[in-house]
Design an enzyme around this catalytic site. Structure first.
Site, PDB file in Angstrom:
ATOM      1  CG  HIS A 195     -18.181-115.883  31.509  1.00 52.52           C
ATOM      2  ND1 HIS A 195     -18.620-115.554  32.755  1.00 52.52           N
ATOM      3  CD2 HIS A 195     -16.970-115.301  31.371  1.00 52.52           C
ATOM      4  CE1 HIS A 195     -17.691-114.824  33.354  1.00 52.52           C
ATOM      5  NE2 HIS A 195     -16.689-114.658  32.542  1.00 52.52           N
ATOM      6  CB  CYS A 228      -9.292-106.022  30.820  1.00 53.96           C
ATOM      7  SG  CYS A 228      -9.855-105.899  32.517  1.00 53.96           S
ATOM      8  CD  GLU A 231     -14.194-106.227  38.439  1.00 56.69           C
ATOM      9  OE1 GLU A 231     -14.797-106.576  37.415  1.00 56.69           O
ATOM     10  OE2 GLU A 231     -13.540-107.019  39.141  1.00 56.69           O
ATOM     11  NE  ARG A 236     -13.356-112.517  31.817  1.00 56.31           N
ATOM     12  CZ  ARG A 236     -13.380-111.768  30.705  1.00 56.31           C
ATOM     13  NH1 ARG A 236     -12.755-112.163  29.627  1.00 56.31           N
ATOM     14  NH2 ARG A 236     -14.042-110.629  30.682  1.00 56.31           N
ATOM     15  NE  ARG A 243     -10.708-111.707  36.713  1.00 58.52           N
ATOM     16  CZ  ARG A 243     -11.819-111.554  35.999  1.00 58.52           C
ATOM     17  NH1 ARG A 243     -12.296-110.352  35.771  1.00 58.52           N
ATOM     18  NH2 ARG A 243     -12.438-112.597  35.487  1.00 58.52           N
ATOM     19  CG  ASN A 288     -17.216-106.685  30.677  1.00 59.49           C
ATOM     20  OD1 ASN A 288     -17.201-105.824  29.816  1.00 59.49           O
ATOM     21  ND2 ASN A 288     -16.558-107.812  30.576  1.00 59.49           N
ATOM     22  CG  ASP A 289     -18.396-106.987  36.926  1.00 54.71           C
ATOM     23  OD1 ASP A 289     -19.597-107.314  36.894  1.00 54.71           O
ATOM     24  OD2 ASP A 289     -17.472-107.821  36.947  1.00 54.71           O
TER      25      ASP A 289
END
Ligand code: PEP
Ligand code: MG
Length: 566
Positions: free
Chosen positions: A186, A499, A428, A293, A329, A451-452
């Site tokens: 983050h 995303c 993800e 987010r 989300r 990312n995940d």
């Protein structure tokens, strides 16, 4: 030279401001001179009130009167004769000022916390702030205020938290160096949103650098140059000019549609964390929001946001987008995203644990109030719901069932919402990729969270530099997963977006175009760069690249090839 991960592109040349962690520990002691201790206490309170007043003035200018009033409330509490009187009584009974403040504040914190009433519990947070501020003054701790950083400052901090970034003045901070984090943490996302060059994961940065030292931060390469020579300063200043010139070139893509060289149109959305970011998304020329987010609405506070508070936030974002799509989300907590007041139990392996959709489905009241807030906001724009961390069809079904329940509740109360709201899945996890064929039959859309997905596919932690060589979306395993998700989505006729940060990577773009991705959602500063990169390729060219890449066997080979052709 120090080395870290280049996480936000650009060059910064400036002087270090160290933000060290400070301890408020004190040794309780009996005092002999009561009057001197009372004076010491009063001086600490005066100093606290003066600096709070200054902060309130600054916040009034930057944010608004309401926010300033919260801080002014702190002064009213500590100046309250009852509270002050109780503290003074303890000092008169020969306790040291630190212990007296601590004890009385604790009494108020316990009392306010026990009420269970939202507003009163907020008071407990205020008293905690007051206690920390006054004890800090008594201990002579110099509070480093990020908002006071002069022009040309490089912030050096162990970890950049979202609340810290609230104090950053973009015009004064020329670089950020942290000891933790990765491309996708983050802090990186925040640094990019602020367009400040950042190098993360520099081992022992806080102890290796000292305040006022001149350094150069290269957010592209991840280099931090200490004690730079005149020659290096010249070299990097020139590099900075090139970087800024390229940025200007990107501007020629502003206001244009997102199309490939042969005219295929794509959607180019932004990732946001707050309603205010929706303005940044629009200013950046985003065509909508592909990922809101929502956990940022739950962070930096002491209690859950109410349904009304959430509704206002979602509605505000939607109104800013003026009818453009807004994918919200639902709460994605756990893993690296902590929310202290939820009291989540410590887990051996939080990334594999009780988080995101798993937590929400077990905390139905909280989840339903978020869904209702989203549905209510859907009356004001094109809003879509997305569930994070789906690993099984049952989770999607349970989430959708809750959406239906929330709809029924709203209908019974005569509240408007979009009856046909889309409900999508954030793909993800490895399982969501493997069962993408099954999920695609029941989801209205997919958005790939690379990312995940990269971490869960490669079993490599995104924040751990020791396994960084595995954590790459260019790994054949991850590319196959991405291709599969897109193909499964297309087979069922649902749109598939991305995303995760990979959506903005110039080397990924031809592959994604070839696989059939239709929507890219990226950080606001990347919008024009992505549009420019999409415009470079025809479908046939992208297909040729993808065909070559998918026949390669190692990440190193793929990465070297892609870098050679972009
Ligand atoms: C992702 O996992 O790719 C993603 C976009 O979500 P987050 O970074 O918030 O986990
Ligand atoms: Mg994620």
């Amino acid at each position: 030279m120090l080395k870290g991960i280049g996480a936000s592109d650009g060059i910064g040349v400036g002087r270090v401001m160290l933000i060290a962690e400070q301890s408020l520990e004190y040794t309780p002691r009996e005092i002999a001179d009561v009057n001197a201790e009372l004076e010491r206490y009063k001086a600490a309170v005066d100093k606290f009130c003066d600096s709070t007043m200054e902060q309130a003035d600054a916040i009034r200018k930057s944010t608004g009167e309401k926010e300033a009033e919260i801080l002014l409330g702190h002064i009213a509490i500590i100046r309250d004769p009852f509270m002050g009187g109780e503290i003074e009584n303890l000092i008169k009974a020969h306790q040291c000022a630190e212990a007296a403040v601590d004890q009385i504040c604790k009494m108020f914190i316990d009392m306010f916390s026990a009420t269970g009433d939202d507003l009163t519990m907020q008071r407990a947070a205020d008293v905690r702030d007051i206690r920390d501020g006054v004890i800090g003054n008594l201990l002579g701790i110099q509070e480093v205020k990020i908002s006071d950083a002069p022009a040309g400052t490089v912030l050096v901090v162990k970890e950049l938290t979202p609340s810290m970034t609230a104090g950053i003045k973009k015009e004064n901070i020329v670089g950020i160096v942290t000891e933790t984090g990765s491309q996708t943490s983050h802090s990186a996302i925040l640094a990019r949103a602020l367009e400040i060059p950042a190098v993360l994961s520099v081992p022992n940065a806080v102890t290796q650098l000292s305040t006022d030292e001149l350094i150069i931060v290269d957010g592209g390469s991840g280099d931090v140059i200490t004690a730079p020579s005149q020659e290096q300063i010249g070299e990097y200043t020139a590099k900075r000019e090139v970087f800024l010139r390229e940025k200007r070139e990107m501007e020629t893509f502003r206001g244009k549609p997102t199309v490939s060289a042969d005219g295929v149109e794509y959607e180019l959305f932004c990732n946001i964390g707050t309603p205010k970011d929706a303005t940044k998304a629009m200013e950046a020329d985003g065509e909508g929001v592909g990922l809101f987010r929502t956990e940022f609405l739950f962070m930096d506070r002491d209690r859950l946001p109410t349904e009304d508070e959430q509704f206002e936030a979602y509605k505000q974002a939607s109104l800013i987008l003026k009818g453009k799509p807004l994918i919200i989300r639902t709460l994605d907590i756990g893993g690296d995203k902590e929310i202290p007041y939820l009291g989540l139990a410590k887990e051996e392996n939080p990334f594999m644990g009780f988080r995101a959709i798993r937590y929400c489905l077990k905390n139905r009241d909280m989840f339903k109030s978020q869904i209702k807030a989203i549905l209510r906001a859907s009356a004001f724009g094109d809003i879509r719901i997305m569930f994070p961390l789906i690993t099984a069809v049952e989770e999607l079904r349970a989430g959708k069932a809750l959406v239906e329940e929330a709809k029924a509740d709203l209908k019974a109360s005569g509240i408007a919402f979009d009856e046909n709201i889309s409900v999508g899945v954030m793909t993800e996890t490895a399982a969501s990729g493997v069962i993408a064929d099954l999920l695609a039959k029941e989801a209205d859309f997919f958005s790939i969270g690379t990312n995940d997905l990269t971490g869960y596919t490669m079993a490599a932690d995104r924040g751990n530099s020791d396994v960084g060589y595995l954590y790459s979306p260019l790994q054949p395993g991850v590319l196959r997963m991405i291709r599969r998700i897109i193909e499964c989505g297309r087979a069922e006729g649902i749109p598939v977006g991305m995303c995760g940060e990979a959506a903005a990577s110039p080397v990924m773009i031809p592959l994604l175009m070839s696989f059939g991705l239709t929507e890219f959602s990226v950080s606001a500063p990347s919008v024009l760069k992505v549009r420019k990169n999409i415009a470079k390729w025809t479908k046939a060219e992208a297909d040729a690249v993808a065909e070559k890449v998918m026949a390669m066997t190692t990440e190193a080979e793929i990465s070297a090839y892609l870098k050679s052709i972009i």
